[in-house]
Scaffold this active site. Structure first.
Site, PDB file in Angstrom:
ATOM      1  CD  GLU A 116      47.855  42.488  31.254  1.00 35.06           C
ATOM      2  OE1 GLU A 116      48.666  43.174  30.584  1.00 35.06           O
ATOM      3  OE2 GLU A 116      46.782  42.056  30.793  1.00 35.06           O
TER       4      GLU A 116
HETATM    5 ZN   LIG Z   1      47.460  41.948  26.272  1.00 37.21          ZN
END
Ligand SMILES: [Zn+2]
Length: 406
Positions: free
Chosen positions: A279
């Site tokens: 992320e």
């Molecule tokens: Zn995502």
């Protein structure tokens, strides 16, 4: 020697040099749009396709561009293969539309590898020609969800689904359960969507040794989905390398079942390979695309990721299963039937190519029958003969165990 002949010979030598000196050619590569322009484009899909074609055209001796399938709205799910090594790494981005800063990051990673290859350079002390010629092949899919990204940039900034309103990263077959609300949708069944089917078939055909999926945001890395013993140790080692490389933190392995049926979950549980969700884009949740001002930091944090995991992969000794052979037919991944290698030749089950019936002449059919074999009473056609009969080019690449018919 006459002056005219001399000039001619010099011209020949000059043109041969121009062709063989790859780095000279490579340093001239220019692209129609910058990465920032692609990010801010109204048609990220078209511009990403364009950039992939430009990579493929300028570095054709090390790349191969093909489509793994089509999205709901029939956009190509393009994959750029880089290298000829036997270990295979798959890096994708933009399962979730508003997180498509990952698309730009993967394009940048591709460019970095290709430029380093062309200039005979190193990344993180690793000679890139050694890596890509002999050791590792990268497969990049920068846009898993091109329809969703187009919906996102043309009005609905927070868009999270594909064009069927399914969250693609909850559509994989790994502790999947049906849940459909206005803000959440796992789809009607696992792999209900053409995008996840294409990614699944790509993984099953190519047999990757490691995968990375880029998402945003949070500066965190998901790595765990129930691995135990040696697999857990192996995957935690990769996770720690990613942590050191990016500066991101690892998500705790406790409560891993709170989020399931993601791409990484399926890779870990079903393919039993190391797989990571990274992320990017700052320590926060997002409900719209990451601002461009974050990009320099994202690039610094993730620039070395492909090479770092590749170096670790070369150290890994145990791999899962034998490699199956993949078939790329006219620049698209061929998804029906399994390719078998027998005595160094590649065969496909006759029933997997029904479209041939009636298309071949009797002469062609006879030719094909001469190299036909039977495995467990099932007839198999030799791919090389098949290509010949169709007047197509056949190429078998042993290192990546891939057949190309084009
Ligand atoms: Zn995502």
């Amino acid at each position: 020697m006459s002056k005219r002949i001399k000039v001619f010979i010099l011209a020949v030598i000059y043109s041969l040099t121009a062709f063989s000196t790859f780095s000279v050619q490579a340093s001239k590569v220019t692209y129609s749009k910058s990465l920032q322009q692609i990010y801010k484009s109204r048609d990220v899909y078209k511009d990403t396709q364009k950039r992939l074609s430009e990579f493929n055209k300028n570095y054709s001796n090390i790349t191969y561009l093909f489509s793994a399938g089509k999205s709901v709205q029939k956009r190509d799910l393009s994959v750029l293969k880089i290298g000829n090594g036997s270990k295979k790494i798959f890096i994708n981005a933009a399962h979730h539309p508003r997180e498509y800063i990952g698309t730009i990051l993967t394009l940048n990673q591709i460019q970095n590898l290709l430029e380093s290859y062309a200039n005979n350079g190193s990344i993180d002390g690793q000679k890139i020609r050694n890596l890509l010629d002999k050791q590792v092949t990268f497969y990049f899919m920068p846009l898993v969800n091109p329809d969703g990204v187009q919906i996102c940039i043309n009005g609905t900034q927070s868009y999270y689904f594909n064009a069927n309103k399914v969250d693609l990263n909850h559509n994989y077959d790994a502790l999947w359960s049906k849940k459909i609300t206005s803000t959440y949708s796992t789809g009607a069944k696992p792999f209900s969507e053409p995008e996840t089917q294409a990614v699944r078939d790509l993984c099953l055909n190519i047999e990757f040794d490691l995968t990375i999926a880029y998402h945003a945001a949070g500066d965190i890395i998901y790595w765990y989905f129930g691995q135990q013993g040696a697999d857990r140790t192996r995957d935690l080692a990769y996770a720690n390398i990613l942590k050191t490389t990016t500066g991101y933190s690892l998500v705790s392995s406790a409560n891993y079942k709170s989020s399931t049926s993601g791409f990484k979950d399926w890779c870990v549980q079903k393919l039993k390979i190391p797989s990571f969700t990274i992320e990017i884009g700052g320590k926060r949740g997002i409900i719209k695309p990451v601002e461009w001002s974050y990009y320099n930091t994202i690039w610094k944090q993730n620039k070395l990721v492909p090479v770092r995991v590749a170096k670790q992969l070369m150290k890994q000794t145990k791999f899962n299963g034998d490699k199956t052979t993949a078939l790329i037919y006219k620049n698209s991944l061929f998804r029906q039937g399994q390719i078998l290698s027998v005595n160094g030749k590649q065969y496909i089950a006759e029933k997997a190519v029904p479209m041939l019936a009636g298309k071949l002449s009797i002469n062609q059919q006879n030719k094909l029958n001469k190299t036909k074999i039977s495995i467990k009473k099932t007839p198999y056609l030799r791919l090389e003969t098949l290509a010949e009969c169709l007047n197509l080019k056949f190429k078998f690449e042993k290192t990546s165990n891939t057949v190309y018919i084009s």
